[in-house]
Design an enzyme around this catalytic site. Structure first.
Site, PDB file in Angstrom:
ATOM      1  N   ARG A   1       0.824  -1.228   0.000  1.00 36.36           N
ATOM      2  CA  ARG A   1       0.000   0.000   0.000  1.00 36.36           C
ATOM      3  C   ARG A   1       0.850   1.266   0.000  1.00 36.36           C
ATOM      4  O   ARG A   1       0.416   2.317  -0.476  1.00 36.36           O
ATOM      5  CB  ARG A   1      -0.893  -0.030   1.247  1.00 36.36           C
ATOM      6  CG  ARG A   1      -2.075   0.911   1.195  1.00 36.36           C
ATOM      7  CD  ARG A   1      -2.951   0.746   2.435  1.00 36.36           C
ATOM      8  NE  ARG A   1      -2.197   0.883   3.651  1.00 36.36           N
ATOM      9  CZ  ARG A   1      -2.196   0.022   4.672  1.00 36.36           C
ATOM     10  NH1 ARG A   1      -2.952  -1.047   4.644  1.00 36.36           N
ATOM     11  NH2 ARG A   1      -1.446   0.223   5.747  1.00 36.36           N
TER      12      ARG A   1
ATOM     13  N   TYR B   1     -15.416  21.990  -7.726  1.00 32.69           N
ATOM     14  CA  TYR B   1     -16.002  20.746  -8.250  1.00 32.69           C
ATOM     15  C   TYR B   1     -17.085  20.261  -7.281  1.00 32.69           C
ATOM     16  O   TYR B   1     -16.829  20.169  -6.065  1.00 32.69           O
ATOM     17  CB  TYR B   1     -14.852  19.742  -8.334  1.00 32.69           C
ATOM     18  CG  TYR B   1     -15.158  18.366  -8.837  1.00 32.69           C
ATOM     19  CD1 TYR B   1     -15.639  18.154 -10.119  1.00 32.69           C
ATOM     20  CD2 TYR B   1     -14.909  17.249  -8.032  1.00 32.69           C
ATOM     21  CE1 TYR B   1     -15.887  16.871 -10.587  1.00 32.69           C
ATOM     22  CE2 TYR B   1     -15.141  15.969  -8.488  1.00 32.69           C
ATOM     23  CZ  TYR B   1     -15.636  15.781  -9.772  1.00 32.69           C
ATOM     24  OH  TYR B   1     -15.869  14.513 -10.224  1.00 32.69           O
TER      25      TYR B   1
ATOM     26  N   ASP C   1      -6.785  22.871  -6.750  1.00 34.66           N
ATOM     27  CA  ASP C   1      -7.159  21.793  -7.656  1.00 34.66           C
ATOM     28  C   ASP C   1      -6.723  22.244  -9.047  1.00 34.66           C
ATOM     29  O   ASP C   1      -7.321  23.131  -9.648  1.00 34.66           O
ATOM     30  CB  ASP C   1      -8.671  21.538  -7.586  1.00 34.66           C
ATOM     31  CG  ASP C   1      -9.091  20.339  -8.428  1.00 34.66           C
ATOM     32  OD1 ASP C   1      -8.407  20.052  -9.430  1.00 34.66           O
ATOM     33  OD2 ASP C   1     -10.111  19.708  -8.101  1.00 34.66           O
TER      34      ASP C   1
ATOM     35  N   LYS D   1      -7.987  12.625 -15.492  1.00 37.31           N
ATOM     36  CA  LYS D   1      -8.271  13.497 -16.626  1.00 37.31           C
ATOM     37  C   LYS D   1      -7.090  13.501 -17.597  1.00 37.31           C
ATOM     38  O   LYS D   1      -6.812  12.505 -18.222  1.00 37.31           O
ATOM     39  CB  LYS D   1      -8.635  14.891 -16.116  1.00 37.31           C
ATOM     40  CG  LYS D   1      -9.757  14.883 -15.054  1.00 37.31           C
ATOM     41  CD  LYS D   1     -11.131  14.644 -15.641  1.00 37.31           C
ATOM     42  CE  LYS D   1     -12.220  14.361 -14.618  1.00 37.31           C
ATOM     43  NZ  LYS D   1     -12.400  15.347 -13.572  1.00 37.31           N
TER      44      LYS D   1
HETATM   45  C1  LIG Z   1     -12.839  15.107 -12.239  1.00 39.67           C
HETATM   46  C2  LIG Z   1     -12.385  16.094 -11.253  1.00 39.67           C
HETATM   47  C3  LIG Z   1     -12.110  15.712  -9.943  1.00 39.67           C
HETATM   48  C4  LIG Z   1     -12.345  14.301  -9.459  1.00 39.67           C
HETATM   49  O1  LIG Z   1     -11.598  13.349 -10.127  1.00 39.67           O
HETATM   50  P1  LIG Z   1     -12.096  11.817 -10.169  1.00 39.67           P
HETATM   51  O2  LIG Z   1     -10.884  11.078 -10.553  1.00 39.67           O
HETATM   52  O3  LIG Z   1     -13.192  11.756 -11.165  1.00 39.67           O
HETATM   53  O4  LIG Z   1     -12.556  11.472  -8.787  1.00 39.67           O
HETATM   54  C5  LIG Z   1     -11.652  16.669  -9.069  1.00 39.67           C
HETATM   55  N1  LIG Z   1     -11.478  17.945  -9.457  1.00 39.67           N
HETATM   56  C6  LIG Z   1     -11.729  18.354 -10.707  1.00 39.67           C
HETATM   57  C7  LIG Z   1     -11.505  19.769 -11.075  1.00 39.67           C
HETATM   58  C8  LIG Z   1     -12.187  17.440 -11.638  1.00 39.67           C
HETATM   59  O5  LIG Z   1     -12.458  17.858 -12.879  1.00 39.67           O
END
Ligand SMILES: *Cc1c(COP(=O)(O)O)cnc(C)c1O
Length: 388
Positions: A53, A106, A178, A203
């Site tokens: 882990r 988000y 973020d 993403k």
């Molecule tokens: C998609 C997204 C997340 C979350 O990511 P996941 O892998 O889908 O949990 C967090 N912040 C932003 C800005 C996002 O676009």
């Protein structure tokens, strides 16, 4: 050799073929049990790999690569982008603390703050994403974290991170970003005052719509707490997924350039359509935060929104339901184009979303831009007919 340029780092970061029989890519280690050779080793845990882990050389390769690209001290991986957000917040907040979080965050990040952090005694307060240095008035002695998302991934306000960071640091709070929209390529959070940078690796870093993963990159000062609670919460990412991300990462630079170009071409074309009330894209000069974007970012990704002029639900469905190349889906950053209705009015508490028209968020994929425009054009024709 001089400090390497970014496109070189994309290729070299986290790789060490010499340590691996000359093989270009790192091996995929599947591991839970890790053996210790001696009692002494068990007691000191002084070996790089201690437990599945806590990561293997596969994990470390991606962590090192992301840390280098973000410009931070070190990185940990988590099971999703959302878990990177929640882990970062839990690691730096305790009962009685005050959290300032942007109203443009988000939605699932908001959900965590409203339904989990509040229950654990954290005072959660949303603020206007465009507040800049004005955040000073909201900071209190018990403010531990200022959370930013820039630009907001639905409404695209670009935050003045240097101004926010300066005020936050003066008040003794740390700043989280973020940074998913820009990826580490187009925004360097640590050069603008961030203490932690979060990526939904899902993403653009992955880039192929087939992995869920998150990353938290930290300054050296914030690292100890970040690592400790990442471990305490049992966060980790799977080796095959990490491999897919390492593979996707190597083409991030060429992919993003194309996402940006196509996104801008679509945005400009949409801006001339009579059905569109406004295009919300930070790299367009008429965006209210364009000057901040231009000052702090080196590029734009393929994600932006439009506001439609008022239309019937039937016309909207005629537009969306039969698009051929644009899929209706939420998780962006892959090679394919997406479009999805969004409802920012329902996602705000500190500020009001005043635009009346339907918001559509688009992700410009890697298809030919003329084909994408033709797809949208046919959609607008169907829309016109449905409207009668
Ligand atoms: C998609 C997204 C997340 C979350 O990511 P996941 O892998 O889908 O949990 C967090 N912040 C932003 C800005 C996002 O676009």
């Amino acid at each position: 050799m001089n400090k390497k340029k970014q496109d070189t780092l994309i290729v070299t970061a986290g790789r060490d073929p010499e340590a691996n029989f000359g093989i270009v890519n790192p091996p995929v280690y599947h591991a839970s049990t890790v053996l210790y050779p001696t009692l002494e080793a068990v007691k000191t845990r002084a070996q790089p790999v201690t437990y599945g882990r806590r990561g293997t050389p596969t994990t470390f390769a991606l962590q090192d690569a992301i840390a280098e690209l973000e410009g931070g001290y070190r990185t940990v991986l988590t099971s999703s982008g959302l878990s990177a957000v929640t882990t970062a917040l839990l690691a730096h907040l305790k009962a009685g603390d005050h959290l300032l979080i942007t109203d443009s965050a988000y939605q699932p990040s908001r959900n965590f703050c409203d339904n989990v952090l509040k229950r654990y005694g954290v005072d959660v307060e949303y603020y206007d994403p465009c507040i800049g240095a004005g955040i000073e008035k909201l900071l209190r002695p018990e403010t531990a974290v200022v959370f930013t998302e820039s630009p907001g991934s639905v409404t695209f306000e670009v935050q003045d991170l240097p101004a926010i960071s300066e005020a936050a640091h003066r008040a003794g709070a740390i700043v989280m970003v973020d940074n998913t929209w820009a990826s580490p390529l187009y925004f360097k959070p640590f050069e603008h005052g961030a203490d932690l940078s979060i990526q939904a690796v899902t993403k653009y870093l992955c880039g192929h719509s087939d992995v869920m993963m998150g990353a938290i990159t930290s300054t050296e000062a914030a690292w100890k707490e970040t690592l400790a609670d990442h471990g305490a919460l049992g966060q980790c990412a799977g080796p095959d997924d990490i491999y897919l991300v390492l593979r996707g990462l190597r083409t991030l630079s060429v992919r993003l350039e194309r996402h940006m170009e196509t996104g801008l071409a679509l945005a400009r074309w949409l801006g001339k359509r009579p059905e569109v009330a406004q295009v919300i894209h930070p790299a367009l000069p008429d965006h209210p935060d364009h000057a901040i974007w231009k000052r702090d970012f080196t590029g734009a990704s393929g994600l932006f929104s439009i506001e439609l002029r008022p239309c019937t639900e039937k016309a909207l469905a005629a537009f969306l339901d039969d698009l051929e190349l644009f899929g209706m889906g939420y998780s962006w950053g892959g090679f394919e184009s997406l479009i999805i209705p969004q409802y920012p009015k329902k996602m705000r508490t500190a500020t009001e979303w005043t635009a009346e028209g339907q918001i559509l968020r688009l992700h410009a994929g890697l298809e030919d831009v003329d084909d994408l425009i033709a797809d949208l054009e046919a959609g607008f024709e169907r829309m016109g007919k449905a409207e009668g």
